[in-house]
Design a protein around this motif. Structure first.
Motif, PDB file in Angstrom:
ATOM      1  N   ASP A  65       0.818  -1.216   0.000  1.00 39.43           N
ATOM      2  CA  ASP A  65       0.000   0.000   0.000  1.00 39.43           C
ATOM      3  C   ASP A  65       0.852   1.266   0.000  1.00 39.43           C
ATOM      4  N   GLY A  68       1.219   3.613  -3.140  1.00 42.53           N
ATOM      5  CA  GLY A  68       0.219   4.616  -3.469  1.00 42.53           C
ATOM      6  C   GLY A  68       0.522   5.994  -2.921  1.00 42.53           C
ATOM      7  N   THR A  95       0.225  -6.556  -4.949  1.00 42.48           N
ATOM      8  CA  THR A  95      -0.286  -5.204  -5.214  1.00 42.48           C
ATOM      9  C   THR A  95      -1.674  -5.198  -5.854  1.00 42.48           C
ATOM     10  N   LEU A  98      -3.985  -2.370  -4.795  1.00 41.41           N
ATOM     11  CA  LEU A  98      -3.717  -1.083  -5.444  1.00 41.41           C
ATOM     12  C   LEU A  98      -4.357  -1.048  -6.825  1.00 41.41           C
ATOM     13  N   ALA A 103      -5.005   2.885  -7.645  1.00 45.49           N
ATOM     14  CA  ALA A 103      -4.199   3.801  -6.842  1.00 45.49           C
ATOM     15  C   ALA A 103      -2.964   4.335  -7.555  1.00 45.49           C
ATOM     16  N   GLN A 136      -0.823  -1.401 -13.849  1.00 49.88           N
ATOM     17  CA  GLN A 136      -1.257  -0.498 -12.774  1.00 49.88           C
ATOM     18  C   GLN A 136      -1.656   0.876 -13.306  1.00 49.88           C
TER      19      GLN A 136
END
Length: 200
Positions: A65, A68, A95, A98, A103, A136
């Motif tokens: 986390d 982020g 992850t 996220l 994020a 991501q």
């Protein structure tokens, strides 16, 4: 101020040196920088038998986390058969939360690596890291040809448009060359500057 995380895994210290150089460059680009390493997952007897470097000034990252909290994340890891090592893969596999929250969407990512030889999988290893960052939603900044030190064949040298690299030799005896460290600084600075522009 833009915040940059340099996250790495290093068995023998080559990537640790590159991480320090990336961080220097990011600071020169005006960013606040943290350097963290991912946990060692190899059994203790393997770590000892193969002489892994265990002393480092950089703390282990607390949780996935934490990523982020940064405007940019630069990930460094050596190659293992042309891809990132299991230690980094194991961390990135955590992850998913996220990703679910989006994020890291719109943030900046980059990668750097080391291999034993010039053709030991530098680019495929970089892509194995970059793929995670793209999933991501991150904007990737590599090592562009504004850094001319990656050009030429007059000597052994790392460097790829996809990220800074170094060559360790099969026994790990070759340490990052000054030009390779300069490449890492250049990439770190470009990442910090790009993150600042996107944030602003």
């Amino acid at each position: 101020m833009t915040k940059v995380l340099v996250l790495y895994y290093s068995s023998y210290g080559h990537i640790e040196q590159m991480a320090d150089a990336v961080a220097e460059g990011a600071r020169a680009g005006g960013a606040e920088v943290d350097i963290r390493r991912v946990p060692e997952t190899a059994p203790k007897e393997i770590v000892e038998a193969f002489g892994f470097k265990t002393d480092t000034a950089h703390p282990t990252i607390e949780s996935p986390d934490k990523l982020g909290e940064y405007d940019a994340v630069v990930i460094g890891a050596p190659t293992r058969f042309g891809r990132m090592p299991s230690q980094m893969a194991a961390f990135l596999d955590t992850t998913g939360g996220l990703w679910m929250k989006g994020a890291l969407i719109g943030k900046v990512g980059g990668a750097f690596t080391s291999t034993a030889s010039q053709h030991g999988g530098q680019e495929t290893t970089l892509f194995s890291i970059i793929t995670n960052l793209l999933h991501q939603g991150m904007t990737i900044v590599g090592l562009d040809y504004g850094f001319q030190g990656q050009m030429g064949v007059d000597e052994v040298r790392g460097g790829s448009p996809y990220g800074a690299t170094t060559i360790a030799d099969g026994d790990g005896s070759r340490q990052p060359h000054e030009e390779e460290l300069a490449a890492a600084r250049y990439q770190g600075k470009r990442i910090a500057e790009t993150a600042a522009k996107l944030k602003g």
